[in-house]
Design a protein around this motif. Structure first.
Motif, PDB file in Angstrom:
ATOM      1  N   LEU A  72       0.818  -1.213   0.000  1.00  0.00           N
ATOM      2  CA  LEU A  72       0.000   0.000   0.000  1.00  0.00           C
ATOM      3  C   LEU A  72       0.856   1.269   0.000  1.00  0.00           C
ATOM      4  O   LEU A  72       0.385   2.337   0.397  1.00  0.00           O
ATOM      5  CB  LEU A  72      -0.945   0.011   1.215  1.00  0.00           C
ATOM      6  CG  LEU A  72      -2.085  -1.019   1.173  1.00  0.00           C
ATOM      7  CD1 LEU A  72      -2.876  -0.990   2.463  1.00  0.00           C
ATOM      8  CD2 LEU A  72      -2.989  -0.791  -0.027  1.00  0.00           C
ATOM      9  N   TRP A  79      -3.606   6.784  -4.798  1.00  0.00           N
ATOM     10  CA  TRP A  79      -4.489   6.801  -3.627  1.00  0.00           C
ATOM     11  C   TRP A  79      -5.821   7.460  -3.963  1.00  0.00           C
ATOM     12  O   TRP A  79      -6.885   7.017  -3.520  1.00  0.00           O
ATOM     13  CB  TRP A  79      -3.832   7.544  -2.465  1.00  0.00           C
ATOM     14  CG  TRP A  79      -2.949   6.705  -1.597  1.00  0.00           C
ATOM     15  CD1 TRP A  79      -1.603   6.778  -1.458  1.00  0.00           C
ATOM     16  CD2 TRP A  79      -3.371   5.649  -0.715  1.00  0.00           C
ATOM     17  NE1 TRP A  79      -1.146   5.825  -0.564  1.00  0.00           N
ATOM     18  CE2 TRP A  79      -2.206   5.136  -0.090  1.00  0.00           C
ATOM     19  CE3 TRP A  79      -4.604   5.084  -0.401  1.00  0.00           C
ATOM     20  CZ2 TRP A  79      -2.256   4.090   0.828  1.00  0.00           C
ATOM     21  CZ3 TRP A  79      -4.660   4.038   0.516  1.00  0.00           C
ATOM     22  CH2 TRP A  79      -3.492   3.555   1.118  1.00  0.00           C
ATOM     23  N   ASP A  82      -7.674   4.838  -6.411  1.00  0.00           N
ATOM     24  CA  ASP A  82      -8.050   3.563  -5.798  1.00  0.00           C
ATOM     25  C   ASP A  82      -8.747   3.731  -4.455  1.00  0.00           C
ATOM     26  O   ASP A  82      -9.613   2.915  -4.103  1.00  0.00           O
ATOM     27  CB  ASP A  82      -6.806   2.691  -5.600  1.00  0.00           C
ATOM     28  CG  ASP A  82      -6.219   2.208  -6.912  1.00  0.00           C
ATOM     29  OD1 ASP A  82      -6.681   2.683  -7.962  1.00  0.00           O
ATOM     30  OD2 ASP A  82      -5.301   1.375  -6.886  1.00  0.00           O
ATOM     31  N   GLY A  83      -8.350   4.770  -3.710  1.00  0.00           N
ATOM     32  CA  GLY A  83      -8.891   4.953  -2.366  1.00  0.00           C
ATOM     33  C   GLY A  83     -10.067   5.910  -2.302  1.00  0.00           C
ATOM     34  O   GLY A  83     -11.173   5.533  -1.904  1.00  0.00           O
ATOM     35  N   ILE A 238     -12.666  -0.924   5.539  1.00  0.00           N
ATOM     36  CA  ILE A 238     -11.285  -0.623   5.133  1.00  0.00           C
ATOM     37  C   ILE A 238     -10.501  -1.914   4.888  1.00  0.00           C
ATOM     38  O   ILE A 238      -9.726  -2.011   3.922  1.00  0.00           O
ATOM     39  CB  ILE A 238     -10.595   0.248   6.198  1.00  0.00           C
ATOM     40  CG1 ILE A 238     -11.249   1.638   6.239  1.00  0.00           C
ATOM     41  CG2 ILE A 238      -9.102   0.369   5.917  1.00  0.00           C
ATOM     42  CD1 ILE A 238     -10.747   2.520   7.361  1.00  0.00           C
ATOM     43  N   TRP A 241     -11.571  -3.267   1.571  1.00  0.00           N
ATOM     44  CA  TRP A 241     -10.956  -2.484   0.485  1.00  0.00           C
ATOM     45  C   TRP A 241      -9.495  -2.905   0.275  1.00  0.00           C
ATOM     46  O   TRP A 241      -9.060  -3.099  -0.862  1.00  0.00           O
ATOM     47  CB  TRP A 241     -11.018  -0.994   0.824  1.00  0.00           C
ATOM     48  CG  TRP A 241     -10.265  -0.146  -0.149  1.00  0.00           C
ATOM     49  CD1 TRP A 241     -10.727   0.391  -1.311  1.00  0.00           C
ATOM     50  CD2 TRP A 241      -8.880   0.237  -0.067  1.00  0.00           C
ATOM     51  NE1 TRP A 241      -9.743   1.083  -1.958  1.00  0.00           N
ATOM     52  CE2 TRP A 241      -8.590   1.008  -1.215  1.00  0.00           C
ATOM     53  CE3 TRP A 241      -7.868   0.014   0.867  1.00  0.00           C
ATOM     54  CZ2 TRP A 241      -7.325   1.539  -1.453  1.00  0.00           C
ATOM     55  CZ3 TRP A 241      -6.617   0.539   0.627  1.00  0.00           C
ATOM     56  CH2 TRP A 241      -6.346   1.296  -0.522  1.00  0.00           C
ATOM     57  N   ALA A 242      -8.726  -3.046   1.380  1.00  0.00           N
ATOM     58  CA  ALA A 242      -7.313  -3.413   1.272  1.00  0.00           C
ATOM     59  C   ALA A 242      -7.141  -4.798   0.651  1.00  0.00           C
ATOM     60  O   ALA A 242      -6.255  -5.015  -0.184  1.00  0.00           O
ATOM     61  CB  ALA A 242      -6.661  -3.365   2.659  1.00  0.00           C
ATOM     62  N   HIS A 245      -7.886  -4.598  -3.045  1.00  0.00           N
ATOM     63  CA  HIS A 245      -6.742  -3.976  -3.714  1.00  0.00           C
ATOM     64  C   HIS A 245      -5.622  -5.003  -3.918  1.00  0.00           C
ATOM     65  O   HIS A 245      -5.003  -5.066  -4.985  1.00  0.00           O
ATOM     66  CB  HIS A 245      -6.234  -2.798  -2.896  1.00  0.00           C
ATOM     67  CG  HIS A 245      -5.123  -2.030  -3.542  1.00  0.00           C
ATOM     68  ND1 HIS A 245      -3.800  -2.411  -3.424  1.00  0.00           N
ATOM     69  CD2 HIS A 245      -5.123  -0.923  -4.312  1.00  0.00           C
ATOM     70  CE1 HIS A 245      -3.043  -1.563  -4.095  1.00  0.00           C
ATOM     71  NE2 HIS A 245      -3.821  -0.653  -4.638  1.00  0.00           N
TER      72      HIS A 245
END
Length: 445
Positions: A72, A79, A82-83, A238, A241-242, A245
């Motif tokens: 990450l 960021w 993707d974030g 979160i 999401w991680a 990814h």
């Protein structure tokens, strides 16, 4: 629009309920502010990227931050893509869920027209792009770039020109855009994933499933204790999401799935609103909408729109490149054609007619608004062409140009119809029985 047609001859677009119309109006008002901020952020990025201080812009965009052991350590631009855009797509998933539960998508007859319109607005631009770029194999992978609609930019255009677009058309535009975004994110997941790491993907799906079960099981508790929802659901989201990814699938997919997992109470269910307690979906939308519209999307636009044009020669090269023709024509021409044609065909299939207060030219205006791709189109361009390549920069110039052209054409067309829209608005405001609900929503059922 105040004269309902006989039951054997339904009209399109439908009004829905007064409550839903009010909710959509409030939502679009928030998106208007976000759209204006988005345009400002993009303009600042373009100016900065083509100024003597362009190196500072590139350094800021490429500055890396994050935790490397979890893969990450990403640039600020990544960021943002993707974030931060995961927040935007979380709201897309949440809005889609609400449309299915209590909006226009809750029954087949109301849902099929905007769904078909969105499908036509994706298919026709993709076909036009493919036809124009057919002689350049290196451009083929960009077919999905002109398939998206940027609702924030579109409603910002309506606000700037002062359009009094009837609520039924606004609801249709929003529903179309939400379905369009779902199709776009599905395309990203299916066609823009180079490799898949199975273990992180399975874990991501498992975590999202846990998220959905917890949100559903404790929805009443979370509705009454918002802080608990944030402390429990946000960390789980979160983690999902991680893991998404890490799986190789674009992380924004997690945002859509998490938004769709939030429980939405049906209008016939007992609500706590009388006690001043909103539902969990209302709470999350209230909290996340300003973050998305006021920060996440503008920041993404700032990092994605900063393209070095290269002066007059650069503009000439960009505007004569087949990629520019493909994207601009697909968005500005393909979108309205796809939406208008598919809508007309579906109304014939359903034996419905356009509302007598409207004309098909109004649907052309909506189609032009949908031709403003921008946010998701920029995201797909980032995924299609490697940064630093000529195609990468030209694609962004084309997206920006097409969005501006579509916005201008929509402004001219819809602006010329404002006088008629004002008359419609006056009739829609009539409340003869003085019960607080305009008669047109009651006659529409």
């Amino acid at each position: 629009m105040s004269h309902p047609s006989p039951k054997h001859e339904p009209t399109f677009p439908e009004y829905g309920s007064y409550r839903e119309a009010g909710r959509i109006t409030t939502l679009l008002r928030k998106e208007t502010v976000g759209g204006i901020l988005l345009v400002i952020a993009a303009a600042v990025a373009i100016i900065w990227a083509n100024s003597p201080w362009s190196d500072a812009y590139v350094a800021l965009r490429d500055f890396e931050i994050g935790y490397e052991p979890w893969h990450l350590e990403l640039s600020l631009g990544t960021w943002a893509a993707d974030g931060l855009l995961a927040i935007f797509f979380f709201l897309v998933g949440l809005e889609l869920k609400r449309e299915f539960v209590e909006g226009d998508l809750r029954n087949f007859r109301s849902a099929i027209v905007p769904i078909t319109a969105a499908a036509g607005g994706v298919l026709v631009p993709a076909l036009i792009y493919t036809a124009i770029a057919s002689q350049r194999p290196e451009l083929h992978h960009g077919w999905a770039i002109p398939t998206a609609t940027d609702i924030a930019f579109a409603v910002a255009v309506l606000a700037i020109i002062g359009s009094h677009l009837p609520p039924a058309l606004r609801i249709f535009l929003l529903t179309l855009a939400v379905v369009d975004d779902l199709l776009a994110i599905s395309i990203i997941a299916l066609f823009y994933t180079d490799h898949i790491e199975v273990v992180p993907l399975v874990l991501a799906i498992a975590v999202i499933a846990v998220y959905a079960v917890v949100a559903q099981r404790f929805r009443v508790f979370f509705s009454r204790h918002a802080a608990a929802a944030w402390c429990i659901l946000l960390p789980v989201g979160i983690v999902a999401w991680a893991l998404m990814h890490a799986s190789g699938i674009h992380a924004t997919i997690a945002g859509v799935l998490l938004g769709f997992a939030i429980p939405v109470l049906h209008r016939r269910e007992v609500r706590d609103e009388a006690l001043g307690t909103p539902g969990l979906a209302e709470e999350f939308e209230h909290r996340f909408r300003p973050i998305s519209a006021g920060f996440a999307v503008p920041v993404f636009a700032f990092f994605a729109a900063g393209v070095p044009i290269g002066g007059v020669d650069g503009l000439r090269d960009a505007f004569t490149h087949p990629l520019t023709f493909a994207i601009v024509i697909a968005l500005v021409v393909g979108k309205p054609i796809g939406i208008l044609t598919s809508t007309w065909v579906m109304t014939k299939v359903l034996r419905a007619r356009l509302d007598p207060e409207l004309r098909w030219i109004d649907m052309v205006g909506v189609g032009l608004l949908a031709g403003i791709g921008f946010t998701v189109s920029l995201l797909i361009a980032e995924l299609t062409f490697a940064p630093g390549t000529q195609e990468h920069d030209i694609a962004k110039v084309a997206i920006l140009s097409a969005s501006v052209v579509a916005a201008i054409l929509a402004s001219l067309l819809l602006g010329s119809r404002n006088r008629r829209y004002r008359r419609i608005a006056q009739r829609e405001a009539v409340d003869a029985d003085d019960d607080g609900i305009p008669d047109v929503y009651q006659s529409a059922g």
